[in-house]
Design a protein around this motif. Structure first.
Motif, PDB file in Angstrom:
ATOM      1  N   THR A 173      55.723  24.549  43.154  1.00  0.00           N
ATOM      2  CA  THR A 173      54.687  24.873  44.169  1.00  0.00           C
ATOM      3  C   THR A 173      54.295  26.416  43.712  1.00  0.00           C
ATOM      4  N   PRO A 174      53.199  26.838  44.048  1.00  0.00           N
ATOM      5  CA  PRO A 174      52.769  28.148  43.833  1.00  0.00           C
ATOM      6  C   PRO A 174      53.928  29.242  44.357  1.00  0.00           C
ATOM      7  N   SER A 175      54.304  30.240  43.536  1.00  0.00           N
ATOM      8  CA  SER A 175      55.195  30.983  44.209  1.00  0.00           C
ATOM      9  C   SER A 175      55.112  32.607  43.763  1.00  0.00           C
ATOM     10  N   GLU A 176      54.470  32.612  42.670  1.00  0.00           N
ATOM     11  CA  GLU A 176      54.160  34.010  41.929  1.00  0.00           C
ATOM     12  C   GLU A 176      53.346  34.846  42.476  1.00  0.00           C
ATOM     13  N   PRO A 177      53.162  36.130  42.427  1.00  0.00           N
ATOM     14  CA  PRO A 177      51.842  36.691  42.860  1.00  0.00           C
ATOM     15  C   PRO A 177      51.101  36.640  41.548  1.00  0.00           C
ATOM     16  N   TYR A 178      50.407  35.520  41.219  1.00  0.00           N
ATOM     17  CA  TYR A 178      49.732  35.499  39.812  1.00  0.00           C
ATOM     18  C   TYR A 178      48.702  36.328  39.797  1.00  0.00           C
ATOM     19  N   THR A 179      47.956  36.666  40.592  1.00  0.00           N
ATOM     20  CA  THR A 179      46.872  37.552  40.272  1.00  0.00           C
ATOM     21  C   THR A 179      47.358  39.126  39.949  1.00  0.00           C
ATOM     22  N   SER A 180      48.853  39.309  39.803  1.00  0.00           N
ATOM     23  CA  SER A 180      49.085  40.648  39.546  1.00  0.00           C
ATOM     24  C   SER A 180      49.304  40.304  37.698  1.00  0.00           C
ATOM     25  N   PHE A 181      49.364  39.281  37.419  1.00  0.00           N
ATOM     26  CA  PHE A 181      49.543  39.049  35.990  1.00  0.00           C
ATOM     27  C   PHE A 181      48.269  38.621  35.161  1.00  0.00           C
ATOM     28  N   PHE A 182      47.375  37.913  36.007  1.00  0.00           N
ATOM     29  CA  PHE A 182      46.199  37.263  35.366  1.00  0.00           C
ATOM     30  C   PHE A 182      44.962  37.327  36.269  1.00  0.00           C
ATOM     31  N   THR A 183      43.884  37.556  35.659  1.00  0.00           N
ATOM     32  CA  THR A 183      42.671  37.383  36.686  1.00  0.00           C
ATOM     33  C   THR A 183      41.833  36.686  35.952  1.00  0.00           C
ATOM     34  N   PRO A 184      40.755  35.851  36.576  1.00  0.00           N
ATOM     35  CA  PRO A 184      40.008  35.251  36.077  1.00  0.00           C
ATOM     36  C   PRO A 184      38.931  35.976  35.026  1.00  0.00           C
ATOM     37  N   LEU A 185      38.572  35.357  33.992  1.00  0.00           N
ATOM     38  CA  LEU A 185      37.587  36.167  33.124  1.00  0.00           C
ATOM     39  C   LEU A 185      36.177  36.789  33.917  1.00  0.00           C
ATOM     40  N   PRO A 186      35.786  37.772  33.629  1.00  0.00           N
ATOM     41  CA  PRO A 186      34.698  38.281  34.242  1.00  0.00           C
ATOM     42  C   PRO A 186      33.306  37.269  33.832  1.00  0.00           C
ATOM     43  N   GLU A 187      32.252  37.329  34.780  1.00  0.00           N
ATOM     44  CA  GLU A 187      31.450  36.364  34.573  1.00  0.00           C
ATOM     45  C   GLU A 187      30.374  36.525  33.263  1.00  0.00           C
ATOM     46  N   ALA A 188      30.393  37.802  33.183  1.00  0.00           N
ATOM     47  CA  ALA A 188      29.354  38.165  31.765  1.00  0.00           C
ATOM     48  C   ALA A 188      30.169  39.307  31.103  1.00  0.00           C
ATOM     49  N   ALA A 189      29.856  39.549  29.916  1.00  0.00           N
ATOM     50  CA  ALA A 189      30.169  40.691  29.247  1.00  0.00           C
ATOM     51  C   ALA A 189      29.511  42.011  29.495  1.00  0.00           C
ATOM     52  N   VAL A 190      30.408  43.033  29.231  1.00  0.00           N
ATOM     53  CA  VAL A 190      29.897  44.338  29.430  1.00  0.00           C
ATOM     54  C   VAL A 190      29.293  44.840  28.091  1.00  0.00           C
ATOM     55  N   PHE A 191      28.087  45.290  27.814  1.00  0.00           N
ATOM     56  CA  PHE A 191      27.639  45.467  26.489  1.00  0.00           C
ATOM     57  C   PHE A 191      27.605  46.960  26.159  1.00  0.00           C
ATOM     58  N   PRO A 192      27.774  47.290  24.847  1.00  0.00           N
ATOM     59  CA  PRO A 192      27.909  48.755  24.864  1.00  0.00           C
ATOM     60  C   PRO A 192      26.663  49.319  24.963  1.00  0.00           C
ATOM     61  N   ALA A 193      26.757  50.864  25.161  1.00  0.00           N
ATOM     62  CA  ALA A 193      25.392  51.509  25.561  1.00  0.00           C
ATOM     63  C   ALA A 193      24.442  51.216  24.347  1.00  0.00           C
ATOM     64  N   ASP A 194      24.939  51.466  22.791  1.00  0.00           N
ATOM     65  CA  ASP A 194      24.149  51.541  21.936  1.00  0.00           C
ATOM     66  C   ASP A 194      23.574  50.125  21.435  1.00  0.00           C
ATOM     67  N   ASN A 195      23.876  49.114  22.027  1.00  0.00           N
ATOM     68  CA  ASN A 195      23.546  47.851  21.661  1.00  0.00           C
ATOM     69  C   ASN A 195      23.440  46.745  23.019  1.00  0.00           C
ATOM     70  N   ALA A 196      22.618  47.200  23.705  1.00  0.00           N
ATOM     71  CA  ALA A 196      22.299  46.711  25.093  1.00  0.00           C
ATOM     72  C   ALA A 196      22.106  45.301  24.935  1.00  0.00           C
TER      73      ALA A 196
END
Ligand code: HEC
Ligand code: HEC
Length: 358
Positions: free
Chosen positions: A28-51
């Motif tokens: 059963t769930p026991s560990e503080p999972y989100t201190s090891f993993f988080t879901p992927l962000p919904e979208a990428a962040v693009f670099p300033a020189d390649n929006a």
């Protein structure tokens, strides 16, 4: 949480669990999972020189699938990064310009020195658990991290003799030749013109920017593990949660943690394969889809890959033989089964889509 803190949590976890077998009683769930993993962000962040722009994605997709970028017009990026093989090629080593066919059925003589990795989620390579979600990240690409960004990576395969250039062109001849070809194709004139404001938009730098932008949109976050991390604990079975707990308590998260399940770092003191060079930690997202495994493709199945971690005190791994099946079950929850294949029907050169891959 930074590395130091993760380590402290790991140490205190092992104190708490005392003499108990790692994860033995846990289904059963026991560990503080989100201190090891988080879901992927919904979208990428693009670099300033390649929006980001839709036009760049469309151009990048055309270029990615078009064998026009190879010396003999027979190989595209998709030849070795194909959705049928998890956006890798399912081979130990890749065959470029002198080959035909797709994946394990591809034949030819000259092979790349490294195994092809998936290009899924490369927007997030190097992202850390603590990364502010609004900052651009780029942790380095290739097994030896020799390219700093996706823009810097993109021209490398085109220049590589075995991958795309072929012996028909010298290294300094290939890019001018490709730019000339692209300039003669009206659809590319149109696509580059829409994507870039420059007076003469068909340039090496803009090819790299478009390829990088397209690849930053290949994101797979619809996995059962992401739903679990978001709070829906019912999506994982008891056996999968047991595997997850063993993955954490057994020491895997030392290197495979964060949203990508990888620190993307090279630790020269800890080569995973004895007598082989140390390489960067690869992401384990969608790992089920991309056999064979490791930088040299030397492990045929996921089970074979995990078995490398048996008796590895040198890596501080504390797992027993019968833990590996549970861990494999957990790793299979990292697959996004809903990611669309996205194969274009034609490419602007009218050459075969993806190259000679039938
Ligand atoms: C002949 C097969 C082949 C072709 C063609 C090819 N690649 Fe690759 N790709 C590879 C291999 C092999 C690696 C790993 C090489 C290394 O680490 O040194 C790789 C690595 C990468 C990476 C790094 C991924 C990571 O996680 O570090 C990206 C991104 C990538 N390729 C994109 C492309 C693009 C874009 C093109 C087309 C311009 C392309 N590839 C063409 C085989 C290929
Ligand atoms: C010291 C850091 C470290 C630890 C600890 C670690 N790994 Fe890895 N992992 C790596 C590196 C580096 C590679 C690539 C090695 C190579 O290619 O030779 C890798 C590769 C893998 C692969 C193959 C991925 C692919 O796409 O080829 C799997 C699966 C894997 N690890 C699972 C695990 C599991 C399960 C554990 C815990 C039992 C674990 N790892 C512990 C660093 C680590």
């Amino acid at each position: 949480m930074d590395k130091q803190a993760v380590l402290i949590v790991l140490i205190s976890l092992s104190f708490l669990s005392g003499c108990e077998e790692p994860g033995a009683s846990a289904d059963t769930p026991s560990e503080p999972y989100t201190s090891f993993f988080t879901p992927l962000p919904e979208a990428a962040v693009f670099p300033a020189d390649n929006a980001f722009s839709v036009e760049k994605v469309q151009l990048g997709e055309a270029l990615f699938w078009d064998p026009i970028l190879s010396g003999r017009m027979n190989v595209s990026c998709a030849t070795c990064h194909h959705p049928d093989h998890g956006w890798a090629d399912g081979r130990m080593f890749s065959i470029g310009v002198d080959g035909a066919g797709l994946g394990p059925r591809r034949s030819g003589l000259a092979e790349t020195p490294f195994h092809s990795p998936s290009v899924l989620n490369v927007a997030f390579t190097g992202i850390e658990q603590t990364e502010p979600s609004d900052g651009f990240v780029s942790g380095g690409y290739f097994w030896d991290l020799r390219a700093g960004t996706l823009e810097a990576q993109a021209i490398d395969p085109i220049r590589s003799e075995v991958e795309m250039r072929s012996s028909d062109f010298l290294e300094d001849e290939i890019m001018p030749a490709i730019l000339n070809r692209l300039m003669l194709i009206p659809e590319y004139q149109r696509l580059f013109g829409l994507a870039f404001d420059d007076e003469d938009p068909i340039t090496e730098a803009n090819i790299a920017k478009a390829l990088a932008t397209y690849q930053r949109t290949l994101i797979t976050q619809r996995t059962r593990f992401d739903r679990f991390l978001a709070g829906d604990e019912s999506v994982l079975t008891g056996a999968e949660i047991t595997g997850l707990n063993k993955f954490i308590n057994g020491g895997c998260t030392d290197c495979h943690s964060g949203p990508m399940l990888a620190d993307n770092e090279i630790d020269p003191a800890k080569p995973i394969q004895i007598d082989k060079p140390a390489v960067r930690t690869p992401s384990l997202r969608n790992v089920e889809l991309t056999p064979p495994y490791m930088h040299d493709g030397s492990r045929a199945t996921l089970g074979d890959a995990i078995a490398l971690y048996e008796d590895r005190e040198d890596l501080d791994i504390t797992l027993e033989d019968d833990d590996f099946g549970d861990i494999e079950r957990f790793l299979r929850t990292l697959t996004d089964n809903d990611f669309p294949s996205q194969i274009p029907e034609t490419v602007p050169s009218q050459l075969p889509v993806g190259g000679d891959i039938l």
